[in-house]
Design a protein around this motif. Structure first.
Motif, PDB file in Angstrom:
ATOM      1  N   UNK A  39      -1.185  12.534   8.313  1.00 31.54           N
ATOM      2  CA  UNK A  39      -0.757  11.811   9.594  1.00 31.54           C
ATOM      3  C   UNK A  39       0.612  11.241   9.617  1.00 31.54           C
ATOM      4  N   UNK A  40       1.104  10.952  10.731  1.00 31.10           N
ATOM      5  CA  UNK A  40       2.552  10.540  11.091  1.00 31.10           C
ATOM      6  C   UNK A  40       2.611   9.401  10.075  1.00 31.10           C
ATOM      7  N   UNK A  41       3.880   9.188   9.097  1.00 35.01           N
ATOM      8  CA  UNK A  41       4.111   8.105   8.334  1.00 35.01           C
ATOM      9  C   UNK A  41       3.650   8.140   6.918  1.00 35.01           C
ATOM     10  N   UNK A  42       2.661   9.255   6.696  1.00 29.78           N
ATOM     11  CA  UNK A  42       2.226   9.393   5.284  1.00 29.78           C
ATOM     12  C   UNK A  42       2.751  10.707   4.569  1.00 29.78           C
ATOM     13  N   UNK A  43       2.629  10.175   3.343  1.00 33.63           N
ATOM     14  CA  UNK A  43       3.135  11.364   2.219  1.00 33.63           C
ATOM     15  C   UNK A  43       4.530  11.871   2.176  1.00 33.63           C
ATOM     16  N   UNK A  44       5.404  10.787   2.310  1.00 31.28           N
ATOM     17  CA  UNK A  44       6.578  11.002   1.921  1.00 31.28           C
ATOM     18  C   UNK A  44       6.725  10.721   0.640  1.00 31.28           C
ATOM     19  N   UNK A  45       6.809  11.658  -0.187  1.00 31.62           N
ATOM     20  CA  UNK A  45       6.963  11.706  -1.619  1.00 31.62           C
ATOM     21  C   UNK A  45       8.115  11.276  -2.309  1.00 31.62           C
ATOM     22  N   UNK A  46       9.056  11.056  -1.463  1.00 39.55           N
ATOM     23  CA  UNK A  46      10.316  10.174  -2.041  1.00 39.55           C
ATOM     24  C   UNK A  46      10.603   8.857  -1.909  1.00 39.55           C
ATOM     25  N   UNK A  47       9.298   8.517  -1.051  1.00 33.79           N
ATOM     26  CA  UNK A  47       9.299   7.003  -0.892  1.00 33.79           C
ATOM     27  C   UNK A  47       9.291   6.053  -1.842  1.00 33.79           C
ATOM     28  N   UNK A  48      10.223   5.058  -2.064  1.00 32.87           N
ATOM     29  CA  UNK A  48       9.856   3.974  -3.122  1.00 32.87           C
ATOM     30  C   UNK A  48       9.505   2.682  -2.523  1.00 32.87           C
ATOM     31  N   UNK A  49       8.278   2.165  -2.977  1.00 34.33           N
ATOM     32  CA  UNK A  49       8.063   0.877  -2.611  1.00 34.33           C
ATOM     33  C   UNK A  49       9.118  -0.393  -2.821  1.00 34.33           C
ATOM     34  N   UNK A  50       9.102  -1.113  -1.918  1.00 38.77           N
ATOM     35  CA  UNK A  50       9.985  -2.224  -1.714  1.00 38.77           C
ATOM     36  C   UNK A  50       9.366  -3.626  -2.635  1.00 38.77           C
ATOM     37  N   UNK A  51      10.343  -4.483  -2.725  1.00 38.71           N
ATOM     38  CA  UNK A  51       9.926  -5.556  -3.336  1.00 38.71           C
ATOM     39  C   UNK A  51       9.033  -6.352  -2.627  1.00 38.71           C
ATOM     40  N   UNK A  52       9.113  -6.279  -1.097  1.00 35.67           N
ATOM     41  CA  UNK A  52       8.342  -6.918  -0.304  1.00 35.67           C
ATOM     42  C   UNK A  52       6.621  -6.224  -0.326  1.00 35.67           C
ATOM     43  N   UNK A  53       6.631  -4.908  -0.432  1.00 32.68           N
ATOM     44  CA  UNK A  53       5.706  -4.193  -0.500  1.00 32.68           C
ATOM     45  C   UNK A  53       5.515  -3.365  -1.916  1.00 32.68           C
ATOM     46  N   UNK A  54       5.053  -3.782  -3.019  1.00 35.52           N
ATOM     47  CA  UNK A  54       5.219  -3.054  -4.208  1.00 35.52           C
ATOM     48  C   UNK A  54       4.385  -1.991  -4.256  1.00 35.52           C
ATOM     49  N   UNK A  55       2.930  -2.125  -3.963  1.00 35.42           N
ATOM     50  CA  UNK A  55       2.030  -1.210  -4.051  1.00 35.42           C
ATOM     51  C   UNK A  55       1.873  -0.167  -2.912  1.00 35.42           C
ATOM     52  N   UNK A  56       2.035   1.150  -3.221  1.00 32.75           N
ATOM     53  CA  UNK A  56       1.841   2.160  -1.940  1.00 32.75           C
ATOM     54  C   UNK A  56       0.328   1.992  -1.526  1.00 32.75           C
ATOM     55  N   UNK A  57       0.236   2.378  -0.145  1.00 34.46           N
ATOM     56  CA  UNK A  57      -1.064   2.180   0.426  1.00 34.46           C
ATOM     57  C   UNK A  57      -1.746   3.550   0.423  1.00 34.46           C
ATOM     58  N   UNK A  58      -2.835   3.748  -0.219  1.00 30.27           N
ATOM     59  CA  UNK A  58      -3.657   5.001  -0.213  1.00 30.27           C
ATOM     60  C   UNK A  58      -4.867   5.000   1.102  1.00 30.27           C
ATOM     61  N   UNK A  59      -4.785   5.872   1.947  1.00 33.32           N
ATOM     62  CA  UNK A  59      -5.568   5.756   3.069  1.00 33.32           C
ATOM     63  C   UNK A  59      -6.821   6.924   2.621  1.00 33.32           C
ATOM     64  N   UNK A  60      -8.038   6.488   2.916  1.00 32.72           N
ATOM     65  CA  UNK A  60      -9.095   7.279   2.565  1.00 32.72           C
ATOM     66  C   UNK A  60     -10.127   7.433   3.621  1.00 32.72           C
ATOM     67  N   UNK A  61     -10.333   8.514   4.295  1.00 27.96           N
ATOM     68  CA  UNK A  61     -11.050   8.928   5.378  1.00 27.96           C
ATOM     69  C   UNK A  61     -12.549   8.730   5.270  1.00 27.96           C
ATOM     70  N   UNK A  62     -13.127   8.747   6.353  1.00 23.21           N
ATOM     71  CA  UNK A  62     -14.623   8.651   6.369  1.00 23.21           C
ATOM     72  C   UNK A  62     -15.238  10.136   6.445  1.00 23.21           C
ATOM     73  N   UNK A  63     -16.709   9.898   6.526  1.00 19.50           N
ATOM     74  CA  UNK A  63     -17.454  11.028   6.410  1.00 19.50           C
ATOM     75  C   UNK A  63     -17.288  12.035   7.297  1.00 19.50           C
ATOM     76  N   UNK A  64     -17.090  13.317   7.012  1.00 24.21           N
ATOM     77  CA  UNK A  64     -16.982  14.544   7.840  1.00 24.21           C
ATOM     78  C   UNK A  64     -15.582  14.476   8.649  1.00 24.21           C
ATOM     79  N   UNK A  65     -14.559  13.609   8.240  1.00 24.01           N
ATOM     80  CA  UNK A  65     -13.116  13.771   8.891  1.00 24.01           C
ATOM     81  C   UNK A  65     -12.360  14.089   8.054  1.00 24.01           C
ATOM     82  N   UNK A  66     -10.984  14.037   8.306  1.00 20.90           N
ATOM     83  CA  UNK A  66      -9.831  14.467   7.448  1.00 20.90           C
ATOM     84  C   UNK A  66      -8.908  13.417   7.724  1.00 20.90           C
ATOM     85  N   UNK A  67      -7.835  13.369   6.973  1.00 17.88           N
ATOM     86  CA  UNK A  67      -6.798  12.550   6.779  1.00 17.88           C
ATOM     87  C   UNK A  67      -5.923  12.422   8.160  1.00 17.88           C
TER      88      UNK A  67
END
Length: 299
Positions: A39-67
């Motif tokens: 989806x838009x905004x996801x999987x920029x593998x060059x992204x480095x977390x900021x001090x304000x948001x040090x943990x990357x967010x991993x989105x996990x879809x539901x049954x039968x769906x896709x990212x």
């Protein structure tokens, strides 16, 4: 268009994504809604977390769906808020014919949890972070905890946010009850084998009382050191009862307690501004803002 109408319209677009793949099955639909397209905004593998948001967010879809279909609304909101966002399509059964091979989350959740763990390892290696935050919807609110509880994932997860969770399983359409009634007659196991051989290894694991859920809840599902937030809707037509989403040790939110008129059900929560704001609050509680019906006007 009213705020509620906007939520419904976004939900219809998600439904159209699934319908275009499952019913039309054209090459164009497959390309546009490919399970391999983030989806838009996801999987920029060059992204480095900021001090304000040090943990990357991993989105996990539901049954039968896709990212892409599941997170087309939430993913860009998180990226705009300054998070490094990553998503995957997990649990596809590629041995079945198109379009059924496009659906995620259909293999046994134990297998999907291992796939998620490998993906999180990639995210940590790329970003240099020591932990991730998980945001999951439906099956994606439950399956990741198998990784956390049984596959060593607790060391890699800080915050865990679930939408329409089902810690006690579902008895939608009394399916779990019917399964239990068939057990003494020897009917449940053949039915389960038929379902699994048809390509849905995860289906029976969702049922109230399943062996998967018994193992998950033995000793408590919440894992010490992980901060859980569960977001439910009273209108959930697939997790029955919706109170199956309550998790001991978590912050448990029912969105109609914040806005009684919120119409979102199991699917619409993925495009609901109230839910999106709750996600942001859960990921960054130090800067949380109140959530009311007025939140529907935010985006």
């Amino acid at each position: 268009m009213t705020a509620f109408g906007s939520v419904a319209a976004r939900g219809l677009r998600i439904g159209a994504v699934a319908l275009s793949i499952a019913v039309i099955g054209t090459g164009a639909a497959q390309a546009q809604y490919s399970p391999d397209t983030p989806p838009a905004g996801a999987n920029d593998w060059s992204c480095k977390p900021s001090a304000a948001h040090p943990e990357p967010v991993v989105l996990v879809h539901g049954f039968g769906a896709n990212m892409q279909a599941n997170w087309s609304y939430v993913s860009p909101k998180l990226a705009q808020a300054g998070y490094c966002v990553f998503a995957l399509t997990y649990g596809r059964n590629t041995s079945v014919a198109f379009p059924f091979d496009q659906f995620g989350g259909v293999v046994p959740m134990e297998q999907s949890a291992a796939q998620l763990g490998a993906f999180i390892d990639e995210v940590l290696a790329a970003t240099g972070a020591t932990k991730v935050d998980i945001v999951g919807h439906s099956e994606g609110s439950l399956m990741p905890n198998y990784y956390v509880k049984f596959l060593g994932g607790a060391a890699n997860v800080n915050r865990y946010v679930g939408l329409t969770p089902l810690w006690d399983g579902t008895n939608v359409a009394e399916a779990a009850t019917l399964n239990d009634l068939g057990e003494p007659l020897g009917l449940s196991q053949p039915l389960r084998q038929f379902v699994e051989q048809s390509g849905c290894g995860a289906c029976y694991e969702f049922f109230h009382g399943s062996e998967f859920l018994k193992k998950m809840n033995d000793g408590g599902a919440a894992v010490p050191g992980v901060t859980y937030t569960m977001i439910m809707t009273r209108n959930d037509e697939l997790v029955a009862p919706y109170t199956s989403g309550y998790l001991a040790g978590a912050t448990n939110i029912v969105i109609q307690d914040q806005c009684a008129a919120d119409p979102s059900e199991h699917i619409l929560v993925a495009v609901d501004p109230i839910v999106a704001r709750n996600i942001l609050n859960a990921l960054d509680p130090a800067n949380a803002v109140p959530v009311t019906c007025a939140t529907l006007q935010e985006w």
